[in-house]
Design a protein around this motif. Structure first.
Motif, PDB file in Angstrom:
ATOM      1  N   TRP A 227       0.982   7.428  -0.269  1.00 37.90           N
ATOM      2  CA  TRP A 227      -0.129   6.848   0.490  1.00 37.90           C
ATOM      3  C   TRP A 227       0.385   5.925   1.589  1.00 37.90           C
ATOM      4  O   TRP A 227       0.080   6.114   2.779  1.00 37.90           O
ATOM      5  N   SER A 228       1.181   4.939   1.214  1.00 38.06           N
ATOM      6  CA  SER A 228       1.712   4.010   2.214  1.00 38.06           C
ATOM      7  C   SER A 228       2.695   4.702   3.143  1.00 38.06           C
ATOM      8  O   SER A 228       2.691   4.463   4.360  1.00 38.06           O
ATOM      9  N   ASP A 229       3.552   5.560   2.599  1.00 41.79           N
ATOM     10  CA  ASP A 229       4.558   6.235   3.417  1.00 41.79           C
ATOM     11  C   ASP A 229       3.915   7.115   4.484  1.00 41.79           C
ATOM     12  O   ASP A 229       4.381   7.174   5.627  1.00 41.79           O
ATOM     13  N   ALA A 230       2.833   7.802   4.110  1.00 40.76           N
ATOM     14  CA  ALA A 230       2.142   8.660   5.077  1.00 40.76           C
ATOM     15  C   ALA A 230       1.548   7.835   6.211  1.00 40.76           C
ATOM     16  O   ALA A 230       1.581   8.233   7.381  1.00 40.76           O
ATOM     17  N   ALA A 231       1.004   6.670   5.869  1.00 41.18           N
ATOM     18  CA  ALA A 231       0.395   5.824   6.893  1.00 41.18           C
ATOM     19  C   ALA A 231       1.423   5.354   7.920  1.00 41.18           C
ATOM     20  O   ALA A 231       1.094   5.175   9.099  1.00 41.18           O
ATOM     21  N   PHE A 232       2.660   5.178   7.504  1.00 40.87           N
ATOM     22  CA  PHE A 232       3.720   4.766   8.423  1.00 40.87           C
ATOM     23  C   PHE A 232       4.322   5.945   9.192  1.00 40.87           C
ATOM     24  O   PHE A 232       5.134   5.739  10.095  1.00 40.87           O
ATOM     25  N   GLY A 233       3.946   7.171   8.828  1.00 38.00           N
ATOM     26  CA  GLY A 233       4.363   8.341   9.596  1.00 38.00           C
ATOM     27  C   GLY A 233       5.792   8.787   9.393  1.00 38.00           C
ATOM     28  O   GLY A 233       6.344   9.509  10.229  1.00 38.00           O
ATOM     29  N   PHE A 234       6.410   8.420   8.272  1.00 34.44           N
ATOM     30  CA  PHE A 234       7.817   8.761   8.076  1.00 34.44           C
ATOM     31  C   PHE A 234       8.057  10.275   8.098  1.00 34.44           C
ATOM     32  O   PHE A 234       9.135  10.737   8.491  1.00 34.44           O
ATOM     33  N   TYR A 235       7.054  11.036   7.678  1.00 31.80           N
ATOM     34  CA  TYR A 235       7.190  12.498   7.621  1.00 31.80           C
ATOM     35  C   TYR A 235       7.417  13.111   9.000  1.00 31.80           C
ATOM     36  O   TYR A 235       7.919  14.238   9.103  1.00 31.80           O
ATOM     37  N   LYS A 236       7.090  12.385  10.043  1.00 35.15           N
ATOM     38  CA  LYS A 236       7.253  12.919  11.397  1.00 35.15           C
ATOM     39  C   LYS A 236       8.715  12.961  11.833  1.00 35.15           C
ATOM     40  O   LYS A 236       9.069  13.713  12.760  1.00 35.15           O
ATOM     41  N   VAL A 237       9.556  12.158  11.190  1.00 36.52           N
ATOM     42  CA  VAL A 237      10.958  12.067  11.616  1.00 36.52           C
ATOM     43  C   VAL A 237      11.946  12.359  10.486  1.00 36.52           C
ATOM     44  O   VAL A 237      13.153  12.459  10.739  1.00 36.52           O
ATOM     45  N   ALA A 238      11.450  12.514   9.268  1.00 41.12           N
ATOM     46  CA  ALA A 238      12.328  12.807   8.130  1.00 41.12           C
ATOM     47  C   ALA A 238      11.573  13.759   7.196  1.00 41.12           C
ATOM     48  O   ALA A 238      10.751  13.317   6.395  1.00 41.12           O
ATOM     49  N   PRO A 239      11.833  15.056   7.268  1.00 41.12           N
ATOM     50  CA  PRO A 239      10.985  16.030   6.586  1.00 41.12           C
ATOM     51  C   PRO A 239      11.230  16.195   5.091  1.00 41.12           C
ATOM     52  O   PRO A 239      10.412  16.817   4.409  1.00 41.12           O
ATOM     53  N   TYR A 240      12.314  15.642   4.552  1.00 33.87           N
ATOM     54  CA  TYR A 240      12.637  15.845   3.136  1.00 33.87           C
ATOM     55  C   TYR A 240      12.264  14.614   2.324  1.00 33.87           C
ATOM     56  O   TYR A 240      12.726  13.503   2.602  1.00 33.87           O
ATOM     57  N   TYR A 241      11.419  14.842   1.314  1.00 37.98           N
ATOM     58  CA  TYR A 241      10.856  13.751   0.524  1.00 37.98           C
ATOM     59  C   TYR A 241      11.317  13.939  -0.921  1.00 37.98           C
ATOM     60  O   TYR A 241      10.978  14.924  -1.570  1.00 37.98           O
ATOM     61  N   TYR A 242      12.091  12.978  -1.430  1.00 33.09           N
ATOM     62  CA  TYR A 242      12.756  13.149  -2.718  1.00 33.09           C
ATOM     63  C   TYR A 242      12.126  12.326  -3.837  1.00 33.09           C
ATOM     64  O   TYR A 242      11.560  11.257  -3.610  1.00 33.09           O
ATOM     65  N   TRP A 243      12.246  12.871  -5.022  1.00 30.52           N
ATOM     66  CA  TRP A 243      11.842  12.227  -6.265  1.00 30.52           C
ATOM     67  C   TRP A 243      12.907  12.500  -7.314  1.00 30.52           C
ATOM     68  O   TRP A 243      13.701  13.412  -7.126  1.00 30.52           O
ATOM     69  N   PRO A 244      13.003  11.723  -8.397  1.00 26.11           N
ATOM     70  CA  PRO A 244      12.198  10.554  -8.754  1.00 26.11           C
ATOM     71  C   PRO A 244      12.710   9.284  -8.057  1.00 26.11           C
ATOM     72  O   PRO A 244      13.852   9.233  -7.603  1.00 26.11           O
ATOM     73  N   GLY A 245      11.842   8.288  -8.023  1.00 21.23           N
ATOM     74  CA  GLY A 245      12.235   7.003  -7.453  1.00 21.23           C
ATOM     75  C   GLY A 245      12.918   6.145  -8.517  1.00 21.23           C
ATOM     76  O   GLY A 245      12.398   5.091  -8.899  1.00 21.23           O
ATOM     77  N   PHE A 246      14.066   6.594  -8.969  1.00 18.29           N
ATOM     78  CA  PHE A 246      14.756   5.891 -10.058  1.00 18.29           C
ATOM     79  C   PHE A 246      15.160   4.470  -9.665  1.00 18.29           C
ATOM     80  O   PHE A 246      15.351   3.609 -10.517  1.00 18.29           O
ATOM     81  N   HIS A 247      15.274   4.229  -8.358  1.00 15.95           N
ATOM     82  CA  HIS A 247      15.703   2.909  -7.892  1.00 15.95           C
ATOM     83  C   HIS A 247      14.607   1.866  -8.015  1.00 15.95           C
ATOM     84  O   HIS A 247      14.879   0.663  -8.033  1.00 15.95           O
ATOM     85  N   GLU A 248      13.339   2.304  -8.074  1.00 17.00           N
ATOM     86  CA  GLU A 248      12.222   1.354  -8.038  1.00 17.00           C
ATOM     87  C   GLU A 248      11.057   1.877  -8.874  1.00 17.00           C
ATOM     88  O   GLU A 248      10.066   2.366  -8.348  1.00 17.00           O
ATOM     89  N   PRO A 249      11.163   1.764 -10.201  1.00 17.41           N
ATOM     90  CA  PRO A 249      10.111   2.286 -11.066  1.00 17.41           C
ATOM     91  C   PRO A 249       8.877   1.395 -11.139  1.00 17.41           C
ATOM     92  O   PRO A 249       7.896   1.753 -11.799  1.00 17.41           O
ATOM     93  N   ASN A 250       8.915   0.260 -10.478  1.00 19.68           N
ATOM     94  CA  ASN A 250       7.785  -0.673 -10.480  1.00 19.68           C
ATOM     95  C   ASN A 250       7.638  -1.238  -9.072  1.00 19.68           C
ATOM     96  O   ASN A 250       8.628  -1.410  -8.366  1.00 19.68           O
ATOM     97  N   GLY A 251       6.411  -1.525  -8.673  1.00 20.35           N
ATOM     98  CA  GLY A 251       6.180  -2.009  -7.315  1.00 20.35           C
ATOM     99  C   GLY A 251       5.368  -3.281  -7.244  1.00 20.35           C
ATOM    100  O   GLY A 251       4.433  -3.382  -6.431  1.00 20.35           O
ATOM    101  N   THR A 252       5.704  -4.264  -8.058  1.00 20.23           N
ATOM    102  CA  THR A 252       4.933  -5.507  -8.075  1.00 20.23           C
ATOM    103  C   THR A 252       4.966  -6.208  -6.718  1.00 20.23           C
ATOM    104  O   THR A 252       6.036  -6.473  -6.174  1.00 20.23           O
ATOM    105  N   GLY A 253       3.792  -6.511  -6.197  1.00 19.42           N
ATOM    106  CA  GLY A 253       3.666  -7.386  -5.045  1.00 19.42           C
ATOM    107  C   GLY A 253       3.447  -8.801  -5.545  1.00 19.42           C
ATOM    108  O   GLY A 253       2.724  -9.015  -6.532  1.00 19.42           O
ATOM    109  N   GLU A 254       4.062  -9.770  -4.909  1.00 21.17           N
ATOM    110  CA  GLU A 254       3.968 -11.138  -5.406  1.00 21.17           C
ATOM    111  C   GLU A 254       3.175 -12.023  -4.458  1.00 21.17           C
ATOM    112  O   GLU A 254       3.270 -11.895  -3.236  1.00 21.17           O
ATOM    113  N   CYS A 255       2.408 -12.906  -5.061  1.00 18.40           N
ATOM    114  CA  CYS A 255       1.788 -14.001  -4.329  1.00 18.40           C
ATOM    115  C   CYS A 255       2.675 -15.222  -4.523  1.00 18.40           C
ATOM    116  O   CYS A 255       3.008 -15.593  -5.653  1.00 18.40           O
ATOM    117  N   LEU A 256       3.073 -15.824  -3.423  1.00 22.09           N
ATOM    118  CA  LEU A 256       3.900 -17.028  -3.433  1.00 22.09           C
ATOM    119  C   LEU A 256       3.044 -18.201  -2.993  1.00 22.09           C
ATOM    120  O   LEU A 256       2.367 -18.128  -1.965  1.00 22.09           O
TER     121      LEU A 256
END
Length: 367
Positions: A227-256
């Motif tokens: 969802w976020s990646d598509a909005a930034f248009g990355f597919y227009k310049v890098a056509p190969y999209y890989y899985w799994p995201g073993f580097h980042e299995p969680n995406g917590t956003g923090e309020c500071l």
């Protein structure tokens, strides 16, 4: 993003139980003049382009919830990346009271606080649900408070982009050998793992990733999910999209939050901030799961994105290197040495239940 209407029902959609409790606290019988006399304005600096899908929207919703639930006794104004502070200087801005509040991701502070990475994502580590369990039930919040408290900052979970994708690449990755010398945009511990796989890890703020891919500054980049990646248009310049995201299995956003500013709030306003953050953590994860499923289908079927699985030798080597990366981190940093045992205990506890619970069910459902 359509502005949220000024009704509590709509603001608190997806988190009615949590937010309703805080709304009750905010309805403490203060008269309009009393609210006006005690009104505060907080500025929230973020690491995201304003209103960007995923974390950018989390920041907006969080501000709107706090403002509405407090009856405007505490108003929060959101500023996108670079509007008040550079995107990777949000923590310093909150710590130094340049702003009262920030919205970002913990792994961005790895350079000044190596242990911060535990509070966003650890490669092959806790999933979003498991991470939330560690933070709220397993002592993670206390460790997080201790780490950030040394800088005068109070952290909260306040969003989640879910399990991440592996990233976008301008060329195919057929084996571990294809990572040698590859320039890959990736922050956090994932960057250190990729360095040990032979790649060059590059840290680029979210709003600059597309330009970095387009210019050749990097050969690949990870950010969030479809969802976020598509909005930034990355597919227009890098056509190969890989899985799994073993580097980042969680995406917590923090309020500071600047701790002095938080401590100066009335107890009911502190409760509203706390519960608004929890509400956004739950809502954002549901939103990410829903939107990612739709956008992945769109990327593949309508935009011709080449969906690829990482070769087994890449995943196996990354898993092996992760353990060494964590041990090295703990050996160099006292807070990491304190947090790592708690994190590993939580992971060991979660893995068994996830294996016989979610994992077994998903395998059965898929046949």
């Amino acid at each position: 993003m359509k502005p949220l209407k000024n009704s509590r029902r709509q603001i608190l959609t997806g988190a009615a139980g949590l937010a309703g409790a805080a709304a009750g606290l905010s309805a403490g019988g203060l008269s309009a003049p009393a609210v006006a006399r005690s009104a505060r304005l907080w500025r929230m600096a973020t690491s995201w382009p304003k209103n960007s899908p995923g974390p950018g929207r989390s920041a907006e919703r969080l501000a709107e919830r706090i403002t509405l639930m407090s009856g405007a006794a505490l108003r929060v104004e959101v500023f996108g990346a670079g509007d008040l502070l550079p995107p990777l200087e949000v923590f310093d801005g909150v710590a130094g009271a340049t702003v009262e509040m920030g919205h970002s991701a913990a792994f961005f502070w790895r350079g000044k606080m190596p242990a911060s990475v535990f509070f966003t994502a650890v490669p092959f580590g806790l999933t979003p649900d498991e991470h939330a369990a560690w933070i709220t039930q397993g002592g993670g919040q206390g460790l997080w408070d201790e780490l950030y408290g040394a800088s005068g900052v109070k952290p909260f979970m306040a969003g989640n982009s879910g399990i991440q994708m592996g990233g976008w690449f301008t060329r195919e990755i057929g084996s571990l050998a294809d990572l040698q010398g590859l320039k890959f945009r990736i922050p956090g511990l994932g960057g250190e793992v990729y360095r040990r796989l032979g790649a060059t890890a590059v840290v680029v703020p979210p709003g600059e990733i597309f330009a970095a891919l387009q210019s050749g500054l990097v050969d690949g980049a990870e950010f969030l999910g479809p969802w976020s990646d598509a909005a930034f248009g990355f597919y227009k310049v890098a056509p190969y999209y890989y899985w799994p995201g073993f580097h980042e299995p969680n995406g917590t956003g923090e309020c500071l939050i600047n701790k002095a500013a938080f401590d100066a709030l009335r107890p009911d306003l502190q409760a509203i901030v706390t519960v608004a953050c929890a509400a956004e953590a739950a809502f954002a994860l549901a939103e990410a799961d829903w939107q990612n499923a739709q956008r992945l289908k769109w990327l593949v079927e309508e935009k011709g994105v080449q969906l690829r699985a990482f070769p087994p030798d890449v995943v196996d080597r990354a898993r092996m290197e992760t353990s060494a990366v964590l041990d090295d981190l703990a050996a160099r940093d006292l807070m990491s040495a304190k947090i790592l045992p708690s994190y590993r205990t939580a992971l060991a506890r979660a893995k068994e239940w996830s294996r016989v619970g979610r994992g077994a069910y998903l395998a059965a459902r898929d046949g």
